[in-house]
Structure formats: C-alpha cells, structure tokens
Design an enzyme around this catalytic site. Structure first.
Site, PDB file in Angstrom:
ATOM      1  N   HIS A  21       0.846  -1.205   0.000  1.00 55.05           N
ATOM      2  CA  HIS A  21       0.000   0.000   0.000  1.00 55.05           C
ATOM      3  C   HIS A  21       0.871   1.241   0.000  1.00 55.05           C
ATOM      4  CE1 HIS A  21       0.661  -1.346   4.143  1.00 55.05           C
ATOM      5  NE2 HIS A  21       0.728  -0.055   4.464  1.00 55.05           N
TER       6      HIS A  21
ATOM      7  N   HIS B 226       0.952   5.126   1.145  1.00 52.79           N
ATOM      8  CA  HIS B 226       0.316   6.178   1.944  1.00 52.79           C
ATOM      9  C   HIS B 226       0.367   7.467   1.137  1.00 52.79           C
ATOM     10  CE1 HIS B 226       0.442   4.109   5.947  1.00 52.79           C
ATOM     11  NE2 HIS B 226       1.428   3.447   5.364  1.00 52.79           N
TER      12      HIS B 226
END
Ligand code: 5GP
Ligand code: ZN
Length: 159
Positions: free
Chosen positions: A99, A101
């Site tokens: 992922h 941010h």
C-alpha cells in the site's frame, strides 16, 4: 479467498471510506490518519509488500502512484503531498498487502515525534533535559519537537 485485511476491504467485507477506484487500484481513508489527508492506495491484486513484488507487478506499483496523483488532483492538494511506502516491520509496515500512503497537510504530532525521536537516536546527541526527561523517550521526543518549534534547541555531543 484470503483473509488479508486489505483484500477484505477491497471485496467490501470490511467497511472503508472509499476515495478512489479504478481497474487496478482501490483507495480509502486511513482509519488512524497521521495528517489531514491520509489515504491508502492499494493494488487490487494481493502483493505482500514491495520486497516481495515481482517484475510483473511493476505496472501495478506505478498505477498506485498514478492513483495517488489522481486523488491529489481531485482534492486540489497537488502543490504538496507525499507518497510513502513502508517496507518491512522495521520501517513500520504493519499490513502485509502492498500500500502507498498519500499524505497532505501538516503531519500530526505522533508522526513528527517519532521522526524526532529517531533523529535523536540516530544522531546520538544528548538533549539538554532533566534526567527524568532523558529516561522517557516519548517525553524527550516531545521536548525536542517543541524546542525545534521554538528555535531554542541546544544539543551537546554525548561523551
Ligand atoms: P503500514 O503501517 O503497514 O505502512 O500502514 C497500514 C495502515 O493501515 C496504517 O496507517 C493503519 O492506520 C491502516 N489501517 C489498519 N487497519 C485499517 C482498517 O481496518 N481500515 C483502514 N481504513 N485503515 C487501516
Ligand atoms: Zn491482500
């Protein structure tokens, strides 16, 4: 079907505040935001993390960055935002589905304090602080950040 947290969010089994979605990526607000904008962009394909990614995942990683750029355009924060990818537990990776941010706005105190604490540890400087404060790293980081803000920080080298 796997029980990875972010795969379950993508499948809609766990609720999330969706920010953006396209063929390759899904983006949602972080449950514990560290800045006024804190969005997580994840590839729809389960990839454990950057170090486990294969050459065939290169495009996916690029798509995550482009999704963040689209989100920044949507939110009019193009003049300043960061994309960060934590790799491995020692860098703070806690969810093992790759992922990115996406942060914008002033970074919240927790993150600033942790950064200051790390700076303090890495540089090996002793802070002008009472023994009690020196024993308490959280309070030390707090004072460090406060004094940096007030521009009255004084370091002395550790002997
Ligand atoms: P990491 O620490 O792995 O780089 O980032 C994981 C992020 O996922 C953290 O910032 C954490 O707040 C966020 N997170 C963990 N669980 C959930 C959840 O159930 N929902 C949402 N929206 N974010 C989560
Ligand atoms: Zn997953």
């Amino acid at each position: 079907m796997n029980d990875c947290l972010f795969c379950r969010i993508i499948r809609g089994e766990i609720p999330s505040k969706k920010v953006y979605e396209d063929e390759h990526t899904y983006a949602f607000d972080d449950i514990n935001p560290q800045a006024p904008t804190h969005v997580l962009v994840v590839p729809k394909k389960h990839v454990r993390g950057l170090k486990e990614a294969m050459a065939e995942d290169a495009e996916l990683i690029g798509y995550c960055q482009l999704a963040a750029a689209n989100i920044a355009r949507q939110r009019s924060i193009e003049d300043g935002y960061r994309t960060v990818l934590n790799v491995g537990p020692r860098a703070g990776q806690s969810v093992f589905h790759l992922h990115v941010h996406c942060w914008a706005g002033e970074i919240c105190n927790g993150l600033r304090d942790r950064a200051a604490l790390r700076l303090f540890q890495v540089c090996g400087f002793a802070l002008e602080a009472s023994p009690r404060e020196r024993q308490d790293p959280d309070s030390t980081a707090h004072i460090l950040v406060h004094n940096l803000g007030q521009k009255k920080l004084s370091f002395r080298p550790k002997i």
